[in-house]
Structure formats: structure tokens, C-alpha cells
Design a protein around this motif. Structure first.
Motif, PDB file in Angstrom:
ATOM      1  N   ARG A  78      16.449 -20.909 -17.643  1.00 37.52           N
ATOM      2  CA  ARG A  78      15.320 -21.767 -17.284  1.00 37.52           C
ATOM      3  C   ARG A  78      15.495 -23.165 -17.866  1.00 37.52           C
ATOM      4  NH1 ARG A  78      11.723 -20.449 -20.303  1.00 37.52           N
ATOM      5  NH2 ARG A  78       9.921 -21.476 -19.350  1.00 37.52           N
ATOM      6  N   GLN A  79      16.021 -23.239 -19.072  1.00 33.84           N
ATOM      7  CA  GLN A  79      16.140 -24.521 -19.755  1.00 33.84           C
ATOM      8  C   GLN A  79      17.108 -25.487 -19.068  1.00 33.84           C
ATOM      9  OE1 GLN A  79      16.280 -21.538 -21.170  1.00 33.84           O
ATOM     10  NE2 GLN A  79      14.327 -21.523 -22.290  1.00 33.84           N
ATOM     11  N   GLU A  80      17.891 -24.984 -18.116  1.00 33.66           N
ATOM     12  CA  GLU A  80      18.812 -25.852 -17.387  1.00 33.66           C
ATOM     13  C   GLU A  80      18.093 -26.691 -16.333  1.00 33.66           C
ATOM     14  OE1 GLU A  80      21.665 -23.184 -15.759  1.00 33.66           O
ATOM     15  OE2 GLU A  80      22.570 -22.668 -17.692  1.00 33.66           O
ATOM     16  N   TYR A  81      16.811 -26.396 -16.129  1.00 31.56           N
ATOM     17  CA  TYR A  81      16.027 -27.097 -15.104  1.00 31.56           C
ATOM     18  C   TYR A  81      14.923 -27.898 -15.783  1.00 31.56           C
ATOM     19  CZ  TYR A  81      18.154 -23.718 -11.878  1.00 31.56           C
ATOM     20  OH  TYR A  81      19.027 -22.949 -11.151  1.00 31.56           O
ATOM     21  N   ARG A  82      14.910 -29.194 -15.539  1.00 34.13           N
ATOM     22  CA  ARG A  82      13.851 -30.020 -16.115  1.00 34.13           C
ATOM     23  C   ARG A  82      12.535 -29.819 -15.375  1.00 34.13           C
ATOM     24  NH1 ARG A  82      13.585 -36.665 -16.812  1.00 34.13           N
ATOM     25  NH2 ARG A  82      11.718 -36.649 -18.129  1.00 34.13           N
ATOM     26  N   CYS A  83      12.594 -29.575 -14.078  1.00 30.53           N
ATOM     27  CA  CYS A  83      11.393 -29.399 -13.262  1.00 30.53           C
ATOM     28  C   CYS A  83      11.099 -27.914 -13.123  1.00 30.53           C
ATOM     29  CB  CYS A  83      11.584 -30.035 -11.886  1.00 30.53           C
ATOM     30  SG  CYS A  83      10.180 -29.757 -10.769  1.00 30.53           S
ATOM     31  N   ARG A  84       9.945 -27.497 -13.667  1.00 27.80           N
ATOM     32  CA  ARG A  84       9.533 -26.091 -13.551  1.00 27.80           C
ATOM     33  C   ARG A  84       8.034 -26.050 -13.254  1.00 27.80           C
ATOM     34  NH1 ARG A  84      12.585 -25.735 -18.406  1.00 27.80           N
ATOM     35  NH2 ARG A  84      10.719 -25.228 -19.624  1.00 27.80           N
ATOM     36  N   HIS A  85       7.673 -25.152 -12.353  1.00 30.80           N
ATOM     37  CA  HIS A  85       6.273 -25.065 -11.922  1.00 30.80           C
ATOM     38  C   HIS A  85       5.838 -23.607 -11.884  1.00 30.80           C
ATOM     39  CE1 HIS A  85       2.586 -26.109  -9.861  1.00 30.80           C
ATOM     40  NE2 HIS A  85       2.868 -25.262  -8.894  1.00 30.80           N
ATOM     41  N   GLU A 126      17.135 -36.467 -13.809  1.00 34.13           N
ATOM     42  CA  GLU A 126      17.999 -35.352 -14.184  1.00 34.13           C
ATOM     43  C   GLU A 126      18.708 -35.605 -15.512  1.00 34.13           C
ATOM     44  OE1 GLU A 126      17.878 -32.554 -12.966  1.00 34.13           O
ATOM     45  OE2 GLU A 126      16.929 -32.845 -11.025  1.00 34.13           O
ATOM     46  N   ALA A 127      18.833 -36.875 -15.903  1.00 32.64           N
ATOM     47  CA  ALA A 127      19.439 -37.202 -17.197  1.00 32.64           C
ATOM     48  C   ALA A 127      18.418 -37.169 -18.329  1.00 32.64           C
ATOM     49  CB  ALA A 127      20.092 -38.579 -17.131  1.00 32.64           C
ATOM     50  N   GLY A 128      17.158 -36.848 -17.999  1.00 28.91           N
ATOM     51  CA  GLY A 128      16.126 -36.761 -19.023  1.00 28.91           C
ATOM     52  C   GLY A 128      15.395 -38.060 -19.280  1.00 28.91           C
ATOM     53  N   GLY A 129      15.594 -39.058 -18.415  1.00 23.94           N
ATOM     54  CA  GLY A 129      14.957 -40.349 -18.619  1.00 23.94           C
ATOM     55  C   GLY A 129      13.503 -40.381 -18.174  1.00 23.94           C
TER      56      GLY A 129
END
Length: 289
Positions: free
Chosen positions: A3-10, A138-141
């Protein structure tokens, strides 16, 4: 796959209508779940779809969707839809999606979208602003910036948003929305990557020394729940702290009391009504924060 590989989670929950006679989620609903996640991805980018696409000059059209099932979801399961942009081409991009129950991936998907000029029915290059936004996210910005300043500087950004939220959506009379306090207030506006205002609020002084008042908090309806209101609120709180305020007050719509409570505000006094809408006075002590 984690799960942690995805920044967008809903998060979502399986409903009765989505379960088949076998007691598991009917296979076609997995794509619906993922599509809900895609809508959340746009919100995470800070882009209200109906406002952003006309400015970008096109829309994404799905070319391919491939699903792979690993385990069934069942009634009342709490699921998490996770998405990330894996590849950016010239006119298309590929998204990887996964549906998690806890840490277990129940299904994965590959989605290919093409950027299309709908009037010409033709693919065209992904706009530079959208490409840069995908990469930054996707880079966390950060996909937003919060500007603070006077009404004369920020009116062009804040006024259309406030009109859309308070006048058009909530039915508040136009003459009730605008007052002389705007010229005296410090305003905060959340601006997305396209330069569009998606959140706003203002900070006023009161007759009591060291006591400020926050008001006119508005977030674009498509982006509520994505943290924009909190960004605007904290920008105003920080400005109040820097000018020496020890206490802040606001009159919250009753439906927003929970939001403010989660950010350190407490109800004071009795409920009241403003412009026909139930409100509650709330307070935050900055010296205790």
C-alpha cells in the motif's frame, strides 16, 4: 506490492447491492471501485475536473483497462483503492491501480488514458502543466500553494470561489456575501497548479485586543475532504499567531463543526442562525497550541 507504494489511496466499503449470489463482490464492480479512486486521484492533484479540463484544452479518454483478480472482496469489507501514474508518454499515460483489504491486494489493474481534444476527436500531446503535475505528485511534491495578502491583491482569485460556494451553492443572497470587512482582512487563498483558487478564508481583528476572527472559509465543492480547508485554516492561524493574537473565534456552519474540532477548535456559546443557516461559535486558544 505494498500500500505504501501508492501516494493516492481512497477508502470505501462494500455495499449489499455490489455482492452477487456467491456472496462476493461481482467482478464488474472492481472497475467501478477503481474509477472512484481515479476521481480521488484528480482531487489529490488539486484539480476540480470540470474547472481544470477546459483550461487544459482536452480530457483524458480511457484506451485500455486490464484487471487481474487475486482474492474476493465480501460484504462490508473496508477496502482501499490505490493508484499511481507509472508511465508518461507523449499523448498517453499508464496508471497502476490496486484494491487492498488491509495489506492484501485483492485485485490489480492497468489503465491507459489518452489525452484527447474532444472537439477534433483526436489525440494530442499531454499539456506541459499536467505532465509536470503528475511528476511532482508522484515524487511527493506539493501540488498547491497558499497565498496570503490583502483583498486588493487576492480578490480576483477568492471572489469567484466564494460566489460559487456561498451564493450559487448555498443560496446566500449576493448582498450578504460582500462587506466592508474584506478590505480590512488578511486573506488566504489555496491555488492549484493551474493558478485556480480552490480554497479561501479571511482573518479579521476584533474589538478585543489579541482576539481575531476567521471567516468566509470556502473550498471548491469537488475538492472537499482533500485537506485544502486545513491548509487555508492553518495559514490564517499562523498569521494570527505572528501578529500576536492569543485567541481566535469563528462562526462555523453546523455541518463543519467536526472539521474545526479536529483542528483544535472548541464550541462556545449556543447555536445560532446566520443567513438562514445553523451556525456554532467556536474558539481556539493559540497560547495552548
Amino acid at each position: 506490492m505494498k500500500r505504501q507504494e501508492y501516494r493516492c489511496r481512497h477508502r470505501l466499503r462494500v455495499r449489499w447491492s455490489e455482492v452477487d449470489r456467491q456472496g462476493i463482490v461481482f467482478n464488474a464492480h472492481y472497475l467501478t471501485y477503481i474509477d472512484v479512486g481515479v476521481s480521488h486521484y484528480w482531487r489529490q492533484l488539486g484539480l476540480p475536473y470540470s474547472l481544470a479540463m477546459p483550461q487544459l484544452g482536452g480530457e483524458p479518454v480511457m484506451r485500455k483497462a486490464t484487471l487481474e483478480y487475486a482474492a474476493p472482496a465480501q460484504l462490508d469489507d473496508e477496502l482501499e483503492v490505490a493508484l499511481r501514474c507509472e508511465r508518461l508518454g507523449r499523448t498517453s499515460w499508464t496508471m497502476r491501480a490496486a484494491l487492498f483489504r488491509g495489506e492484501r491486494a485483492l485485485a490489480t489493474a492497468e489503465l491507459v488514458y489518452v489525452w484527447v481534444n474532444l472537439a477534433a476527436h483526436a489525440a494530442q500531446p499531454i499539456p506541459a502543466a499536467l505532465r509536470e503535475l503528475f511528476e511532482r505528485f508522484e515524487a511527493g511534491g506539493d501540488v498547491l500553494r497558499v497565498e496570503t495578502g490583502s483583498w486588493s491583491r487576492l480578490q480576483a482569485l477568492a471572489a469567484p470561489l466564494r460566489r460559487a460556494v456561498f451564493v450559487e451553492e448555498q443560496g446566500i443572497p449576493e448582498q450578504e456575501e460582500w462587506d466592508e470587512a474584506d478590505a480590512e482582512a488578511l486573506h488566504a487563498v489555496a491555488v492549484n497548479a493551474l493558478g485556480q483558487a480552490v480554497g479561501a478564508g479571511r482573518l479579521l481583528r476584533t474589538d478585543e485586543p489579541g482576539v481575531g476572527k476567521i471567516g468566509r472559509m470556502a473550498v471548491h465543492r469537488a475538492l472537499r475532504g482533500s485537506g485544502i480547508g486545513a491548509r487555508v485554516l492553518e495559514a490564517l492561524v499562523q498569521a494570527a499567531r505572528e501578529r500576536g493574537d492569543h485567541t481566535l473565534r469563528l462562526s462555523a456552519q453546523r455541518t463543519a463543526v467536526g472539521f474545526y474540532a479536529r483542528h483544535g477548535w472548541r464550541p462556545v456559546g449556543e447555536p445560532h442562525e446566520e443567513v438562514g443557516i445553523p451556525h456554532q461559535w467556536m474558539e481556539r486558544r493559540l497560547t495552548d497550541a
